[in-house]
Design a protein around this motif. Sequence first.
Motif, PDB file in Angstrom:
ATOM      1  N   THR A  17      58.927  92.508 153.910  1.00 59.34           N
ATOM      2  CA  THR A  17      57.742  92.212 154.716  1.00 59.34           C
ATOM      3  C   THR A  17      57.233  90.806 154.406  1.00 59.34           C
ATOM      4  OG1 THR A  17      57.149  94.544 154.812  1.00 59.34           O
ATOM      5  CG2 THR A  17      55.391  92.966 155.257  1.00 59.34           C
ATOM      6  N   ALA A  18      57.183  90.451 153.131  1.00 60.25           N
ATOM      7  CA  ALA A  18      56.724  89.113 152.731  1.00 60.25           C
ATOM      8  C   ALA A  18      57.650  88.032 153.289  1.00 60.25           C
ATOM      9  CB  ALA A  18      56.639  89.019 151.207  1.00 60.25           C
ATOM     10  N   ASN A  20      59.534  88.286 155.973  1.00 61.88           N
ATOM     11  CA  ASN A  20      59.324  88.242 157.418  1.00 61.88           C
ATOM     12  C   ASN A  20      58.056  87.465 157.770  1.00 61.88           C
ATOM     13  OD1 ASN A  20      61.497  89.535 158.865  1.00 61.88           O
ATOM     14  ND2 ASN A  20      60.936  91.378 157.751  1.00 61.88           N
ATOM     15  N   GLU A  21      57.007  87.646 156.984  1.00 62.96           N
ATOM     16  CA  GLU A  21      55.765  86.898 157.223  1.00 62.96           C
ATOM     17  C   GLU A  21      55.995  85.398 157.037  1.00 62.96           C
ATOM     18  OE1 GLU A  21      52.793  87.810 158.443  1.00 62.96           O
ATOM     19  OE2 GLU A  21      53.772  89.736 158.789  1.00 62.96           O
ATOM     20  N   LYS A  22      56.738  85.030 155.998  1.00 61.40           N
ATOM     21  CA  LYS A  22      57.046  83.617 155.784  1.00 61.40           C
ATOM     22  C   LYS A  22      57.847  83.050 156.956  1.00 61.40           C
ATOM     23  CE  LYS A  22      57.732  81.832 151.641  1.00 61.40           C
ATOM     24  NZ  LYS A  22      58.331  81.573 150.317  1.00 61.40           N
ATOM     25  N   ARG A  24      57.851  84.176 160.098  1.00 63.85           N
ATOM     26  CA  ARG A  24      56.973  84.091 161.279  1.00 63.85           C
ATOM     27  C   ARG A  24      56.059  82.879 161.232  1.00 63.85           C
ATOM     28  NH1 ARG A  24      55.962  89.266 160.291  1.00 63.85           N
ATOM     29  NH2 ARG A  24      57.280  90.676 161.426  1.00 63.85           N
ATOM     30  N   SER A  25      55.661  82.492 160.038  1.00 61.12           N
ATOM     31  CA  SER A  25      54.762  81.345 159.908  1.00 61.12           C
ATOM     32  C   SER A  25      55.530  80.045 159.641  1.00 61.12           C
ATOM     33  CB  SER A  25      53.743  81.594 158.795  1.00 61.12           C
ATOM     34  OG  SER A  25      54.395  81.697 157.543  1.00 61.12           O
TER      35      SER A  25
END
Length: 96
Positions: A17-18, A20-22, A24-25
């Motif tokens: 999840t972490a 994927n967040e990186k 996406r940003s």
Amino acid sequence: MPRIRKPTREEIWDRRTAINEKARSAQLRLPEGIAEMRHALGLSQAEFAKVFSLTTRQVSEMERGGANPTVATLERIGRVFGFQIGFVPRATPGAP
């Protein structure tokens, strides 16, 4: 060399999840991204290499930034995380 402790399913989920967040940003960058993905899966360089049909040396060089992996290699690695290869605009200083 110390062994890497295998993460629990929950830890793997949190790490994925972490990452994927990186992504996406637009903060997930090579070579650190390769190492983060490997750690998220709880694999040693040798295990990661075997899973993705690479040599340990290739993995080590990718993580140090000394390798030039092919698009096919990056796609094989990224597929596990639901990623595809593409261009991402660079963030410019002072831009929103």
